[in-house]
Scaffold this motif. Structure first.
Motif, mmCIF file in Angstrom:
data_model
loop_
_atom_site.group_PDB
_atom_site.id
_atom_site.type_symbol
_atom_site.label_atom_id
_atom_site.label_comp_id
_atom_site.label_asym_id
_atom_site.label_seq_id
_atom_site.Cartn_x
_atom_site.Cartn_y
_atom_site.Cartn_z
ATOM 1 N N ILE A 157 6.121 -7.455 -2.434
ATOM 2 C CA ILE A 157 6.262 -6.069 -1.162
ATOM 3 C C ILE A 157 5.299 -6.069 -0.170
ATOM 4 N N LYS A 158 4.530 -7.194 -0.190
ATOM 5 C CA LYS A 158 3.313 -7.619 0.325
ATOM 6 C C LYS A 158 4.054 -8.261 1.141
ATOM 7 N N ALA A 159 4.840 -9.323 1.966
ATOM 8 C CA ALA A 159 5.542 -9.655 2.469
ATOM 9 C C ALA A 159 5.813 -8.671 2.684
ATOM 10 N N MET A 160 6.765 -7.824 2.573
ATOM 11 C CA MET A 160 7.702 -6.774 2.758
ATOM 12 C C MET A 160 6.813 -5.651 4.142
ATOM 13 N N GLN A 161 5.562 -5.689 4.079
ATOM 14 C CA GLN A 161 4.532 -5.120 5.098
ATOM 15 C C GLN A 161 4.625 -3.694 3.822
ATOM 16 N N PHE A 162 4.319 -3.978 3.093
ATOM 17 C CA PHE A 162 4.190 -2.495 1.935
ATOM 18 C C PHE A 162 2.499 -2.770 2.075
ATOM 19 N N GLU A 163 2.395 -1.898 0.948
ATOM 20 C CA GLU A 163 1.392 -1.994 -0.082
ATOM 21 C C GLU A 163 1.972 -1.173 -1.424
ATOM 22 N N ARG A 164 1.559 -1.689 -2.752
ATOM 23 C CA ARG A 164 2.023 -1.308 -3.544
ATOM 24 C C ARG A 164 2.517 0.692 -3.882
ATOM 25 N N GLU A 165 1.081 1.409 -3.368
ATOM 26 C CA GLU A 165 1.499 2.365 -2.943
ATOM 27 C C GLU A 165 1.940 3.375 -2.181
ATOM 28 N N GLU A 166 2.398 2.278 -1.685
ATOM 29 C CA GLU A 166 3.408 2.687 -0.635
ATOM 30 C C GLU A 166 4.686 2.921 -1.246
ATOM 31 N N VAL A 167 4.767 1.756 -2.065
ATOM 32 C CA VAL A 167 6.807 2.118 -2.723
ATOM 33 C C VAL A 167 6.721 2.444 -4.056
ATOM 34 N N PHE A 168 7.568 2.685 -5.089
ATOM 35 C CA PHE A 168 8.220 3.142 -6.091
ATOM 36 C C PHE A 168 8.400 2.533 -6.934
ATOM 37 N N ILE A 169 8.395 2.260 -8.378
ATOM 38 C CA ILE A 169 8.225 0.790 -9.516
ATOM 39 C C ILE A 169 9.265 1.490 -10.741
ATOM 40 N N GLY A 170 10.089 1.302 -11.160
ATOM 41 C CA GLY A 170 10.730 2.325 -12.295
ATOM 42 C C GLY A 170 11.228 1.073 -12.853
ATOM 43 N N ASN A 171 11.644 0.958 -13.910
ATOM 44 C CA ASN A 171 12.204 0.344 -14.892
ATOM 45 C C ASN A 171 13.899 1.062 -15.137
ATOM 46 N N ILE A 172 14.661 0.079 -16.179
ATOM 47 C CA ILE A 172 15.713 0.816 -16.763
ATOM 48 C C ILE A 172 15.114 1.840 -17.492
ATOM 49 N N VAL A 173 14.754 0.801 -18.250
ATOM 50 C CA VAL A 173 14.057 1.724 -19.755
ATOM 51 C C VAL A 173 12.444 2.257 -19.935
ATOM 52 N N LYS A 174 11.890 3.046 -20.530
ATOM 53 C CA LYS A 174 10.480 3.617 -20.523
ATOM 54 C C LYS A 174 9.499 3.081 -21.303
ATOM 55 N N CYS A 175 10.666 2.222 -22.424
ATOM 56 C CA CYS A 175 9.591 1.951 -23.714
ATOM 57 C C CYS A 175 9.747 0.460 -23.326
ATOM 58 N N ARG A 176 9.165 -0.032 -23.837
ATOM 59 C CA ARG A 176 9.519 -1.924 -24.724
ATOM 60 C C ARG A 176 9.576 -1.992 -25.384
ATOM 61 N N PRO A 177 11.593 -2.244 -25.263
ATOM 62 C CA PRO A 177 12.038 -3.418 -26.250
ATOM 63 C C PRO A 177 10.764 -4.351 -27.233
ATOM 64 N N PRO A 178 11.514 -4.799 -28.194
ATOM 65 C CA PRO A 178 10.481 -6.114 -29.515
ATOM 66 C C PRO A 178 10.904 -6.704 -28.483
ATOM 67 N N ALA A 179 10.249 -7.647 -28.542
ATOM 68 C CA ALA A 179 9.838 -9.209 -28.043
ATOM 69 C C ALA A 179 10.298 -9.290 -26.608
#
Ligand code: SF4
Length: 284
Positions: A157-179
């Protein structure tokens, strides 16, 4: 032998995309060059084809406005993810969406999570990252990409000249799969409407898909080795896959290829990758 009017068929296809709410149409470099360089039909006397011609010009303009040079030059055969239909989730505001995710029991992953990880960042971000699923540390903190992979993503993110707070980070699923196993289809199919609604609410200018799972779930493509750096469309938003930060930690030789992927995204957003190199040289 039946004949097909290709112009009408093309217009029918464009209207279909428009009706689906898609905001971008990808053009091959060859077709874009043709549209940009060939003279437009001049005004002609009214004829029986006049209405169809006007409609064709309107659609033609719409296509040119919606296709950026970067998108068009990057891929002539994009694959698209059809919208996940969930009218209830599709109407939610941010607050309702997050609270619904936090209390969700729609798939078996709810029984093994410590807490959900809905995603984090700027809700008006122009740049969005989508990973696979929370890991152990994410499950513990309720935040995405906070372990070692998160540190690697921070560097990207930094290399792309952004701060983490400026982007949004998500995942395909919102709960951790086992292991930390790959999420299964019955889990992703239940969870994807949440991600789709997040994308609808954020309306990022571009999405970076981190690794094989978001690639396959959102575009249908399977090989990240072949697909990285290509242009796709995810729920109407341009998307570029690259390697998952965890994979880059295990295979540092791939970082150079990942950087080439990210440079495309930067240029699309009007950032100069050379500036990153200059900053690195100055700070070293
Ligand atoms: S992974 Fe998604 S669908 Fe499954 S319980 Fe968690 S929030 Fe609900």
């Amino acid at each position: 032998m039946p004949t097909v009017d290709l112009t009408e068929e093309l217009l029918r296809l464009l209207r279909h995309h428009k009706a689906k709410g898609r905001q971008y149409v990808f053009l091959s470099p060859e077709n874009l060059t043709y549209l940009q360089q060939s003279p437009r039909p001049s005004q002609t006397p009214a004829s029986s084809d006049d209405t169809a011609r006007k409609q064709a010009q309107t659609d033609d303009q719409a296509v040119q406005q919606q296709a950026s040079p970067q998108q068009s030059a990057a891929s002539s055969t994009p694959r698209k993810k059809e919208r996940v239909s969930d009218s209830r989730v599709g109407q939610m505001d941010w607050e309702t969406l997050i609270s619904t995710i936090q209390s969700c029991t729609a798939c078996p992953l709810h029984s093994v999570r410590t807490q959900t990880v809905p995603g984090a960042g700027n809700m008006n971000a122009e740049l969005m990252f989508i990973g696979e699923a929370p890991g152990e540390e994410e499950d513990r903190q309720g935040l995405p990409f906070v372990g070692k992979a998160g540190q690697q993503l921070d560097k990207m993110i930094k290399a792309m000249q952004f701060e983490r707070e400026e982007v949004f980070i998500g995942n395909i699923v919102k709960c951790r799969p086992p292991a930390n196993r790959v999420p299964q289809n019955n889990e992703t199919s239940q969870c994807l409407p949440y991600l789709e609604r997040q994308i609808e609410l954020i309306q990022p200018r571009i999405i970076v898909l981190l690794g094989s799972t978001p690639l396959s779930q959102l575009t249908g493509a399977r090989s990240i080795n072949r697909a990285h750096g290509q242009w796709y469309e995810v729920y109407g938003i341009p998307a570029v896959p690259t390697f998952h930060p965890s994979f880059l930690l295990r295979s540092p030789a791939k970082k150079k290829e990942a950087w080439e992927d990210l440079k495309q995204v930067m240029r699309y957003l009007g950032k100069d990758p050379e500036e990153t190199m200059r900053r690195r040289q100055t700070s070293s």
